[in-house]
Design a protein around this motif. Structure first.
Motif, short mmCIF file in Angstrom:
data_model
loop_
_atom_site.label_atom_id
_atom_site.label_comp_id
_atom_site.label_asym_id
_atom_site.label_seq_id
_atom_site.Cartn_x
_atom_site.Cartn_y
_atom_site.Cartn_z
N TYR A 12 24.14 52.84 5.35
CA TYR A 12 22.94 52.58 6.30
C TYR A 12 23.71 52.92 7.69
N PRO A 13 22.76 53.62 8.45
CA PRO A 13 21.36 53.86 8.32
C PRO A 13 21.27 54.99 7.46
N GLY A 14 20.30 55.06 6.68
CA GLY A 14 19.82 56.14 5.57
C GLY A 14 19.50 57.34 5.80
N GLY A 15 18.68 57.28 7.13
CA GLY A 15 17.83 58.50 7.65
C GLY A 15 18.70 59.77 7.90
N PRO A 16 19.76 59.69 8.45
CA PRO A 16 20.70 60.89 8.76
C PRO A 16 21.51 61.09 7.47
N GLN A 17 21.80 60.10 6.76
CA GLN A 17 22.71 60.59 5.43
C GLN A 17 21.69 61.28 4.62
N ILE A 18 20.37 60.84 4.42
CA ILE A 18 19.55 61.50 3.36
C ILE A 18 19.35 63.07 3.82
N GLU A 19 19.10 63.12 5.36
CA GLU A 19 18.85 64.44 5.79
C GLU A 19 19.91 65.34 5.61
N ARG A 20 21.32 64.93 5.63
CA ARG A 20 22.27 65.61 5.32
C ARG A 20 22.51 66.19 4.27
N LEU A 21 22.46 65.01 3.06
CA LEU A 21 22.41 65.47 1.71
C LEU A 21 21.04 66.37 1.35
N ALA A 22 20.02 66.31 2.02
CA ALA A 22 18.91 66.95 1.45
C ALA A 22 19.15 68.59 1.62
N LYS A 80 25.43 62.60 -10.37
CA LYS A 80 25.67 62.72 -9.05
C LYS A 80 25.19 64.38 -8.79
N SER A 81 25.35 65.34 -9.62
CA SER A 81 24.99 66.58 -9.33
C SER A 81 23.40 66.84 -8.64
N GLU A 82 22.60 65.59 -9.30
CA GLU A 82 21.09 65.88 -8.78
C GLU A 82 20.78 65.06 -7.61
N HIS A 83 21.74 64.38 -7.18
CA HIS A 83 21.81 63.38 -5.92
C HIS A 83 20.89 64.30 -4.65
N ALA A 84 21.35 65.58 -4.30
CA ALA A 84 20.93 66.11 -3.24
C ALA A 84 19.51 66.57 -3.57
N ASN A 85 19.22 67.13 -4.78
CA ASN A 85 17.82 67.43 -5.00
C ASN A 85 16.82 66.43 -5.04
N LEU A 86 17.12 65.13 -5.34
CA LEU A 86 16.47 63.94 -5.26
C LEU A 86 16.15 63.63 -3.76
N ALA A 87 17.25 63.56 -3.07
CA ALA A 87 17.22 63.55 -1.50
C ALA A 87 16.20 64.51 -1.00
#
Ligand code: KG4
Ligand code: ZN
Length: 339
Positions: free
Chosen positions: A178-188, A238-245
């Protein structure tokens, strides 16, 4: 006119000194991310206690950084809602005490309205009215037609999760802090959004309302399997996490952009202004740039996207023009304030 602004509606304790509604002399924000991280979200009781621990220091730091004396302050502006009631009360009581001891007006401010005012105070040029204000934060996703400052009409809002909250929940499902917004943006950034087909919710009969709970469930099922619950074990590699983000981010942000542009067109708005923590997302700004056509879109300036007290002091100045005496000290915390 020099105003001290105080903000404590959620998990940031903030104080700021602003001159004449626009000139920020200081802006101090004490974030609770370190504290709330372990719980994956904001625990209200912990938020209150931390506000109590730091509020005096944050206010004193704002005064000292602005290089002014207590006697130079003309009024105290405070966010009295919406938010967590216990958290709001900490800032509100500090504001009341100061207003009483300094014998200056106390000016209550709506936190959501202040997120939109943050955009107005960020720009030198006058933003044309009517404009569409979009508040995209952890607590709110609202489209508001602003006829003028203080004259608002609610056009649409979320019927379940706020968009920032959806980012936070999706991040949690992907095992991100948390907070997830910046984390998702980075992973995406490392992902291919076309690998997953996701849909944002539509609300029947309300084209400008939002629904993100179905999208959150879609992420849950992708991570843990169809029909799973949040306690089930992960099946997504785990290899699909960035695609899902990336797919989640594109779906959620395009939904906000598309509905904002459609609402602005249908309601004859001359511009769109955006406030709240999700405006921090650079991909969000890119999508708006790609789709906005000729419609001007305005963003908050540096330090004015996430919760802060400069926007509270700024809007406090505007409210003081209409009601210079402020309000009496019995003013209450309001957890929900309608527009
Ligand atoms: O405006 P804000 O500080 O607090 C509320 O009033 O809710 O917004 C916080 C929200 C959180 O949900 C956070 O995940 C989200 O803003 N946020 C982002 C980004 N940075 C913060 N969402 C998407 N992308 C980001 N880069
Ligand atoms: Zn906020």
């Amino acid at each position: 006119m020099i105003i001290l602004g105080i903000e404590s509606t959620c998990d940031e304790t903030a104080a700021s000194i602003v001159r004449d509604g626009k000139e920020i002399l200081s802006s101090v924000v004490s974030s609770q991310i370190d504290l709330q991280k372990a719980y994956g979200g904001v625990v209200p009781e912990l938020a209150c206690r931390r506000h109590i621990d730091v509020i005096d220091k944050v206010i004193e730091e704002a005064r000292a950084q602005a290089n002014i004396e207590w006697a130079d302050i003309d009024a105290i502006a405070v966010a009295h809602g919406p938010g967590l009631v216990g958290a709001i009360l900490v800032g509100l009581n500090a504001a009341k005490s100061l207003a009483l001891s300094l014998d200056i007006p106390l000016i209550p401010v709506n936190h959501i309205e202040a997120h939109l005012y943050a955009v107005l105070m960020s720009h030198k040029e006058a933003i044309p009215f009517p404009c569409l204000g979009a508040v995209v934060s952890g607590g709110h996703t609202s489209l508001i037609k602003m006829h003028s400052l203080g004259d608002y009409e609610l056009i649409g809002q979320t019927v379940d999760d706020a968009v920032g909250e959806a980012f936070d929940k999706a991040a949690r499902l992907l095992g991100l802090p948390y907070p997830g917004g910046p984390q998702i943006e980075r992973l995406a950034k490392q992902g291919d959004p076309s690998r997953f087909s996701l849909k944002a919710g539509r609300v029947k009969g309300s084209p400008y309302n939002f629904s993100f709970s179905g999208l959150k469930t879609a992420i849950l099922y992708q991570v843990k399997g169809q029909g799973a619950n949040k306690h089930s074990v992960d099946i997504l590699p785990k290899s699909e996490h960035a695609n899902l983000a990336a797919a989640f981010q594109e779906t959620a942000l395009h939904d906000v952009v598309d509905k904002s542009l459609a609402a602005a067109a249908a309601h004859d708005c001359q511009a769109i202004i955006l406030g709240g923590g999700v405006t921090f997302n650079q991909r969000f700004r890119e999508i708006f740039e790609e789709k906005r056509g000729q419609l001007p879109v305005y963003w908050p300036g540096a330090g004015l996207s996430l919760d802060n007290a400069a926007m509270i002091a700024g809007l406090g100045y505007q409210n003081a023009q209409k009601q210079p005496e402020g309000c009496d000290l019995s003013v209450d915390a309001i957890t929900r304030i309608p527009f």
